[in-house]
Scaffold this active site. Structure first.
Site, PDB file in Angstrom:
ATOM      1  N   ASP A 110       0.817  -1.210   0.000  1.00  0.00           N
ATOM      2  CA  ASP A 110       0.000   0.000   0.000  1.00  0.00           C
ATOM      3  C   ASP A 110       0.854   1.264   0.000  1.00  0.00           C
ATOM      4  OD1 ASP A 110      -2.433  -1.225  -0.022  1.00  0.00           O
ATOM      5  OD2 ASP A 110      -2.787  -1.076   2.138  1.00  0.00           O
ATOM      6  N   LYS A 121      -3.511   3.603  -2.334  1.00  0.00           N
ATOM      7  CA  LYS A 121      -4.611   4.563  -2.466  1.00  0.00           C
ATOM      8  C   LYS A 121      -4.141   5.849  -1.799  1.00  0.00           C
ATOM      9  CE  LYS A 121      -7.603   0.645  -1.473  1.00  0.00           C
ATOM     10  NZ  LYS A 121      -8.545   0.095  -0.488  1.00  0.00           N
ATOM     11  N   MET A 125      -7.886   9.247   9.318  1.00  0.00           N
ATOM     12  CA  MET A 125      -8.325   9.758   8.010  1.00  0.00           C
ATOM     13  C   MET A 125      -9.410  10.822   8.155  1.00  0.00           C
ATOM     14  SD  MET A 125      -8.435   6.025   6.101  1.00  0.00           S
ATOM     15  CE  MET A 125      -9.274   5.232   7.484  1.00  0.00           C
TER      16      MET A 125
END
Length: 520
Positions: free
Chosen positions: A48, A69, A184
């Site tokens: 990732d 991502k 996040m």
């Protein structure tokens, strides 16, 4: 109807295995021992955006597939990632699925595990240090403390686009939980602060935002619920970051340990050879620096071993063996072994080395140095041996191809016969690592550390033009006067030159330079 995966459990003759590995939040030292072991066994590594690329060095021969991502821009969708895991394991391969933080804490590891189970693929989960815990610890914030709180909640800012943060039970979060950690959540910072205050959390509640936690780029912003939105806008802090809300944030100034180290935030270029860089890198990183390794030296065998092998064949006839570096020790005993011999071949030959570290490398071969030169250069060897009777003595000095002639010349004047075969050659590597070149071109290097004249000359070759121009604005740290002389030959101004020519002294000199104090 299209099948979701290329295999069914019945069709998998020899399925491989998938390790869902928590890579931690960024500091490569935070991966677990089991995680590293699984990574080393991998034939495929699927990683990732938040997994430190340094981990790829643990599986150099594996296939590396990036599926990260970033900011809503998905390199591959989650469905594509799931399919990829099944396909690679379905080919009978060992797959390391490397995920930032912990795979089961806002890492969608649960979804991937379910997919693997339903496809009949064996898997194991290797937990990792989740970003919220690491960010708090590295920012100096204990998430729980009996004088502040004994409750903790982990909340995601946007785990599922279909779920809105406004649907959270803000009343319970505001009043029933002491410390809140939002993952996040930067895009929803205004909503978080507004809802918490609207449901009773005081406006003066301390808040911390920690970006790029556990890395040399870590940023920590402290504020209150009442002004955190304004403060964040002014500082332009961006993801990836976690938000910590609670009175424990107030302990940061007393407990911070990571981002107040003397070289924190400094990017330093380490020019040592690849197999020697680790020691200097570790010393610099321990003081908070981000180290970019840019090997400017590659050690290779001499063009031929005739002279060295001839000397080794009659090794017992020599009175002294001089070894001036760890490289010298390593290469000499490696060649001795290649010839089917060992330390017994030395007979009564005495050994002179330069400095305690070379002596320690020698001790690893079961030998104690008879003489240790205190000064870390050729003149120090001459001075140490000058106190012995060298008349008609035979001395073997296996050397690097670019070694200065001080030792052979001066010891010959003292009556010795000196045989100085080439033991290894210093050559220029094919190229600088791209990370190092890019950082130099972007002006992102604060200091460059040179540990030998050849590192200076070779960097000039690798950069291909005026070294002084390429290092404009970069502090130059030189390990000693000989290296400094070479720096000046290339038009460089030396900012750091320690009085003791060791890596430890060099690092302390760099610390002193950036502290505005002594440079030596």
């Amino acid at each position: 109807m299209r099948r979701p995966y290329p295999f069914t459990a019945g069709e998998l003759l020899k399925p491989g295995i998938v390790y869902l590995i928590g890579a931690g939040p960024g500091d490569p030292g935070l991966i677990t021992v089991k995680g590293r072991e699984c990574l080393r066994r991998a034939e495929v590594v699927i990683y990732d955006y938040l997994a430190n690329p340094a981990f790829l060095r643990e599986a150099p021969n594996a296939e590396h597939l990036y599926v990260g991502k970033k900011g809503g821009n998905h390199h591959r969708s989650q469905e594509e990632i799931n399919t990829l895991l099944v396909e690679k394991a379905g080919e009978g391969k060992t797959v390391a699925r490397l995920k930032g933080g912990d795979p089961y804490i806002f890492g969608r590891g649960g979804e991937e595990a379910l997919c693997l189970r339903r496809a009949g693929i064996p898997f194991e989960v290797v937990p990792g240090v989740t970003a919220g815990f690491a960010a708090a610890a590295y920012a100096g914030i204990p998430l729980t403390h009996r004088d502040h709180t004994t409750s903790l909640a982990l909340i995601t800012g946007h785990e599922d686009p279909a779920k809105k943060m406004s649907s959270l039970d803000w009343e319970k979060l505001a009043g029933a939980v002491g410390t809140l950690v939002f993952y996040m959540g930067i895009a929803n910072l205004s909503l978080i602060a507004r809802e918490l205050m609207a449901h009773g959390r005081p406006a003066d509640t301390p808040v911390a935002i920690v970006r790029w936690a556990t890395t040399a780029q870590q940023q920590t912003l402290t504020a209150t619920l009442g002004d955190v939105v304004e403060q964040a806008a002014q500082s332009r802090i961006k993801p990836p970051a976690v938000i910590i809300v609670g009175s424990v944030v107030g302990l940061r100034e007393e407990l911070r340990w990571f981002d107040n180290r003397p070289l924190f935030g400094k990017r330093i270029l380490n020019t040592r050879a690849a197999d020697q860089a680790a020691e200097l890198t570790a010393l610099l990183e321990a003081r908070g620096a981000e180290v970019i390794e840019a090997p400017t030296i590659e050690l290779v065998a001499p063009e031929n071993y005739d002279e060295l092998d001839g000397a080794i064949a009659e090794l017992e006839t020599f009175d002294w063996l001089i070894l001036t570096s760890a490289n010298g020790v390593r290469c000499f005993f490696r060649r001795l072994a290649e010839l089917g011999r060992d330390a017994r071949a030395l007979g009564s030959c005495r050994i002179c080395v330069v400095g305690p570290k070379t002596a320690a490398f020698l001790a690893a071969h079961g030998l104690r140095a008879d003489l240790v030169a205190a000064e870390f250069k050729g003149e120090g060897v001459v001075a140490a041996l000058a106190d012995t009777d060298l008349q008609d003595k035979k001395i073997l000095f296996p050397k690097a191809d670019r070694a200065r002639e001080v030792i052979p010349t001066e010891l010959t004047k003292l009556g010795a016969t000196v045989i100085a075969p080439v033991l290894y050659r210093n050559v220029v590597p094919a190229a600088l690592p791209e990370t190092a070149r890019a950082a130099l071109e972007a002006g992102e290097i604060d200091c460059v550390a040179f540990t030998a004249s050849s590192t200076v000359d070779n960097l000039a070759v690798l950069l291909g033009d005026n070294l002084a121009a390429r290092l404009k604005g970069v502090a130059v740290a030189s390990i000693g006067p000989i290296t400094s002389k070479t720096c000046r030959k290339h038009g460089l101004e030396v900012a750091v030159e320690p009085t003791e020519y060791t890596l430890e002294a060099l690092v302390e000199g760099i610390v002193g330079y950036f502290a505005g104090g002594s440079f030596s």
